[in-house]
Design a protein around this motif. Structure first.
Motif, PDB file in Angstrom:
ATOM      1  N   LEU A 297       1.755  -2.722  12.356  1.00  0.00           N
ATOM      2  CA  LEU A 297       2.065  -1.423  11.857  1.00  0.00           C
ATOM      3  C   LEU A 297       1.408  -0.460  13.085  1.00  0.00           C
ATOM      4  O   LEU A 297       2.254   0.488  13.461  1.00  0.00           O
ATOM      5  N   ALA A 298       0.447  -0.811  13.824  1.00  0.00           N
ATOM      6  CA  ALA A 298       0.102   0.251  14.841  1.00  0.00           C
ATOM      7  C   ALA A 298       1.111  -0.086  15.915  1.00  0.00           C
ATOM      8  O   ALA A 298       1.059   1.220  16.624  1.00  0.00           O
ATOM      9  N   GLU A 299       1.910  -0.929  16.306  1.00  0.00           N
ATOM     10  CA  GLU A 299       2.796  -0.978  17.265  1.00  0.00           C
ATOM     11  C   GLU A 299       3.928  -0.410  16.900  1.00  0.00           C
ATOM     12  O   GLU A 299       4.873  -0.212  17.767  1.00  0.00           O
ATOM     13  N   HIS A 300       4.110  -0.087  15.654  1.00  0.00           N
ATOM     14  CA  HIS A 300       5.745   0.544  15.335  1.00  0.00           C
ATOM     15  C   HIS A 300       5.595   2.061  15.371  1.00  0.00           C
ATOM     16  O   HIS A 300       4.553   2.856  14.993  1.00  0.00           O
ATOM     17  N   PRO A 301       6.610   2.273  16.058  1.00  0.00           N
ATOM     18  CA  PRO A 301       6.613   3.969  16.314  1.00  0.00           C
ATOM     19  C   PRO A 301       6.482   4.970  15.030  1.00  0.00           C
ATOM     20  O   PRO A 301       5.645   5.993  15.445  1.00  0.00           O
ATOM     21  N   PHE A 302       6.829   4.472  13.959  1.00  0.00           N
ATOM     22  CA  PHE A 302       6.629   5.571  12.738  1.00  0.00           C
ATOM     23  C   PHE A 302       5.031   5.785  12.455  1.00  0.00           C
ATOM     24  O   PHE A 302       4.862   6.639  11.867  1.00  0.00           O
ATOM     25  N   PHE A 303       4.282   4.732  12.735  1.00  0.00           N
ATOM     26  CA  PHE A 303       2.748   4.699  12.446  1.00  0.00           C
ATOM     27  C   PHE A 303       2.100   5.197  13.676  1.00  0.00           C
ATOM     28  O   PHE A 303       0.854   5.088  13.641  1.00  0.00           O
ATOM     29  N   GLU A 304       2.546   5.600  14.762  1.00  0.00           N
ATOM     30  CA  GLU A 304       1.954   6.312  15.976  1.00  0.00           C
ATOM     31  C   GLU A 304       0.997   7.349  15.673  1.00  0.00           C
ATOM     32  O   GLU A 304       1.377   8.221  14.942  1.00  0.00           O
ATOM     33  N   GLY A 305      -0.158   7.412  16.121  1.00  0.00           N
ATOM     34  CA  GLY A 305      -1.068   8.310  15.722  1.00  0.00           C
ATOM     35  C   GLY A 305      -1.909   8.104  14.564  1.00  0.00           C
ATOM     36  O   GLY A 305      -2.766   8.830  14.245  1.00  0.00           O
ATOM     37  N   VAL A 306      -1.665   7.141  13.703  1.00  0.00           N
ATOM     38  CA  VAL A 306      -2.076   6.830  12.513  1.00  0.00           C
ATOM     39  C   VAL A 306      -3.567   5.929  12.821  1.00  0.00           C
ATOM     40  O   VAL A 306      -3.410   5.257  13.587  1.00  0.00           O
ATOM     41  N   GLY A 307      -4.460   6.642  12.351  1.00  0.00           N
ATOM     42  CA  GLY A 307      -5.891   5.877  12.452  1.00  0.00           C
ATOM     43  C   GLY A 307      -6.024   4.477  12.207  1.00  0.00           C
ATOM     44  O   GLY A 307      -5.372   4.143  11.179  1.00  0.00           O
ATOM     45  N   ALA A 308      -6.859   3.852  12.784  1.00  0.00           N
ATOM     46  CA  ALA A 308      -7.003   2.452  12.308  1.00  0.00           C
ATOM     47  C   ALA A 308      -7.749   2.080  11.273  1.00  0.00           C
ATOM     48  O   ALA A 308      -7.054   1.076  10.568  1.00  0.00           O
ATOM     49  N   GLU A 309      -8.550   2.815  10.516  1.00  0.00           N
ATOM     50  CA  GLU A 309      -8.864   2.785   9.172  1.00  0.00           C
ATOM     51  C   GLU A 309      -7.610   2.879   8.070  1.00  0.00           C
ATOM     52  O   GLU A 309      -7.637   2.089   7.119  1.00  0.00           O
ATOM     53  N   GLU A 310      -6.855   3.877   8.204  1.00  0.00           N
ATOM     54  CA  GLU A 310      -5.818   3.838   7.369  1.00  0.00           C
ATOM     55  C   GLU A 310      -4.619   2.888   7.779  1.00  0.00           C
ATOM     56  O   GLU A 310      -4.198   2.191   6.735  1.00  0.00           O
TER      57      GLU A 310
ATOM     58  N   VAL B  53       9.169  -1.746   7.386  1.00  0.00           N
ATOM     59  CA  VAL B  53       8.907  -1.230   8.665  1.00  0.00           C
ATOM     60  C   VAL B  53       9.689  -2.392   9.721  1.00  0.00           C
ATOM     61  O   VAL B  53       9.155  -3.612   9.578  1.00  0.00           O
ATOM     62  N   LEU B  54      10.812  -1.993  10.137  1.00  0.00           N
ATOM     63  CA  LEU B  54      11.627  -2.909  10.946  1.00  0.00           C
ATOM     64  C   LEU B  54      11.012  -3.441  12.230  1.00  0.00           C
ATOM     65  O   LEU B  54      10.583  -2.413  12.997  1.00  0.00           O
ATOM     66  N   ARG B  55      10.832  -4.787  12.467  1.00  0.00           N
ATOM     67  CA  ARG B  55      10.209  -5.239  13.666  1.00  0.00           C
ATOM     68  C   ARG B  55      11.464  -5.847  14.642  1.00  0.00           C
ATOM     69  O   ARG B  55      11.051  -5.887  15.843  1.00  0.00           O
ATOM     70  N   SER B  56      12.251  -6.430  14.103  1.00  0.00           N
ATOM     71  CA  SER B  56      13.312  -7.004  14.940  1.00  0.00           C
ATOM     72  C   SER B  56      14.530  -7.282  14.053  1.00  0.00           C
ATOM     73  O   SER B  56      14.515  -7.438  12.856  1.00  0.00           O
ATOM     74  N   GLY B  57      15.696  -7.631  14.718  1.00  0.00           N
ATOM     75  CA  GLY B  57      17.057  -7.779  13.684  1.00  0.00           C
ATOM     76  C   GLY B  57      17.624  -6.202  13.572  1.00  0.00           C
ATOM     77  O   GLY B  57      17.343  -5.201  13.984  1.00  0.00           O
ATOM     78  N   ARG B  58      18.851  -6.395  12.924  1.00  0.00           N
ATOM     79  CA  ARG B  58      19.514  -5.245  12.305  1.00  0.00           C
ATOM     80  C   ARG B  58      19.944  -5.205  10.978  1.00  0.00           C
ATOM     81  O   ARG B  58      20.083  -6.341  10.424  1.00  0.00           O
TER      82      ARG B  58
END
Length: 152
Positions: free
Chosen positions: A8-21, A52-57
């Motif tokens: 989740l931390a690597e995905h752009p949608f969750f950028e800036g979301v804290g580690a605890e969340e 949360v899409l990680r790979s593929g289409r």
């Protein structure tokens, strides 16, 4: 395999979301994979997950009686799949089909709604991001309609 919180931390949608969340959200997530041609969800089914899409289409299709399926858009790595889980009646509005070997993190929708209700700051942040995505997707649909019907 990486922990869900790291994915989740690597995905752009969750950028800036804290580690605890992210750790809390990871607790409701699972790593999922879909084969090419596999239906991820069908229109009208319960929207019980958020992907949360990680790979593929993934292709999003609509169906009309007497017509072949119509591909609305294609999503890929870095995108999120599904907003119907966020809005009542929590039913998918489209059909999603894996176009390639696809991997994603699937978050339990009911648990995610509970997390967002319990943490209004996180809820507001994610709803803002969904609103931005929905605006972009509506604009893309509008441009496709212009291509088909001219000025609308």
């Amino acid at each position: 395999m990486k922990p869900i919180a790291d994915l989740l931390a690597e995905h752009p949608f969750f950028e800036g979301v804290g580690a605890e969340e992210l750790t809390a959200l990871a607790g409701i997530g699972t790593d999922v994979r879909f084969a090419p041609g596999e239906v991820i969800f069908r229109e009208g089914d319960a929207a019980d997950r958020f992907f949360v899409l990680r790979s593929g289409r993934v292709g999003l299709e609509i169906h009309a009686v007497g017509r072949p399926p119509h591909l609305l858009t294609t999503l890929s790595s870095g995108d999120v799949l599904g907003a119907s889980w966020l809005f009542p009646p929590h039913q998918w509005q489209f059909e999603a089909i894996a176009l390639d070997e696809t991997s994603a993190v699937a978050l339990d929708a009911a648990e995610l709604r509970r997390h967002l209700d319990a943490d209004p700051a996180l809820g507001y942040l994610l709803v803002q991001r969904f609103a931005g995505l929905l605006v972009k997707r509506l604009q893309a649909a509008r441009f496709r309609l212009l291509d088909v019907y001219g000025d609308v």
